[in-house]
Design an enzyme around this catalytic site. Structure first.
Site, mmCIF file in Angstrom:
data_model
loop_
_atom_site.group_PDB
_atom_site.id
_atom_site.type_symbol
_atom_site.label_atom_id
_atom_site.label_comp_id
_atom_site.label_asym_id
_atom_site.label_seq_id
_atom_site.Cartn_x
_atom_site.Cartn_y
_atom_site.Cartn_z
ATOM 1 N N VAL A 1 48.706 -2.883 -9.979
ATOM 2 C CA VAL A 1 49.950 -3.598 -10.251
ATOM 3 C C VAL A 1 50.266 -4.497 -9.059
ATOM 4 O O VAL A 1 50.323 -4.034 -7.918
ATOM 5 C CB VAL A 1 51.118 -2.631 -10.517
ATOM 6 N N GLY B 1 50.871 -1.383 -6.252
ATOM 7 C CA GLY B 1 50.360 -0.032 -6.435
ATOM 8 C C GLY B 1 49.158 -0.036 -7.348
ATOM 9 O O GLY B 1 48.754 -1.068 -7.887
ATOM 10 N N MET C 1 43.655 3.382 -14.093
ATOM 11 C CA MET C 1 43.048 2.341 -14.915
ATOM 12 C C MET C 1 43.408 0.932 -14.476
ATOM 13 O O MET C 1 42.791 -0.027 -14.944
ATOM 14 C CB MET C 1 43.433 2.539 -16.387
ATOM 15 N N ASP D 1 55.244 10.263 -19.817
ATOM 16 C CA ASP D 1 54.840 10.440 -18.417
ATOM 17 C C ASP D 1 56.014 10.136 -17.488
ATOM 18 O O ASP D 1 55.880 9.383 -16.526
ATOM 19 C CB ASP D 1 53.637 9.556 -18.086
#
Length: 234
Positions: free
Chosen positions: A33, A26, A30, A142
């Site tokens: 992964v 993914g 910034m 988050d």
């Protein structure tokens, strides 16, 4: 972030630190992964690499270093812990435990709301994971369906990119919203600092999404979602 692996063509495969990149899991604002494998042990990890435009940016490296520091404090079966990192290397990276499975977001999109038993299990396990973070002074900031991997019936919390130690100065990033509208608590929407209660609000929003299959504050642009959260119009 999606966790559906996309295998890299042989010509695009690379190495970072002691890891061979295998596939793209993914990507966010910034970083990317990757599923990666340690060249000696063969251990598979989720390896986050800063995007090239942030490699020369001290703010980006500091954010990655804060993520490493936060994860190193947390010991929880419900958190994908840090395996290794080098925020200051030529290519800044962070490796965490690889958790096979879809994100909660993708699972709900593809299969619909969870059963009552599974919602209760999710709520309990995720609450314990958040409590483990708070016990060592770490706020995630988050918590959302895309940051939870479902391993069987077990939720695993990932992506501490916005996390901070509770007594650290507030993170500010020019031009970026700190958190995800629809899961952010109302105090963040009006510019107040995050507290442990902020993560609890996000936890409740995630549980509501898992139970209903609907975002708790509906659809729309960021400003509309933040305003609904501020007004309590779920």
């Amino acid at each position: 972030m999606t966790t559906a692996p996309r295998r890299l063509p042989a010509t695009q495969r690379d190495t970072v630190g002691d890891y061979d990149l295998l596939s793209l899991l993914g990507q966010g604002g910034m970083g990317r992964v990757h599923l990666a494998s340690h060249r000696t042990s063969g251990e598979r990890v989720a390896l986050k690499v800063l995007r090239t435009q942030f490699v020369g940016d001290e703010e980006g490296r500091h954010r990655l270093a804060r993520e490493v520091s936060s994860l190193q404090r947390v010991r929880s079966r419900w958190v994908a812990g840090v395996v290794g990192a080098d925020p200051w290397g030529e290519v800044p990276w962070l490796a965490t435990r690889y958790v096979p499975g879809p994100t909660l977001h993708d699972k709900i999109i593809n299969e619909g709301p969870l059963s009552r038993d599974d919602v209760e299990q999710l709520a309990s396990d995720l609450a314990e994971g958040i409590a483990d973070c708070h016990a060592v002074g770490v706020l995630h900031r988050d918590i959302k369906p895309a940051n939870i991997i479902v391993e069987g019936r077990t939720p695993i919390l990932i992506d501490f990119g916005l996390a901070r130690v509770a007594d650290d100065p507030k993170i500010t990033v020019t031009g970026l919203l700190i958190g995800t509208p629809g899961y952010l608590p109302p105090e963040i929407a009006v510019g107040e600092p995050a507290t442990p209660a902020s993560d609890v609000h996000s936890w409740a929003s995630v549980v509501a999404y898992a139970a209903t299959g609907r975002p708790p504050f509906g659809e729309g642009n960021s400003m509309k979602l933040m305003d609904r959260a501020r007004r309590g119009e779920h």
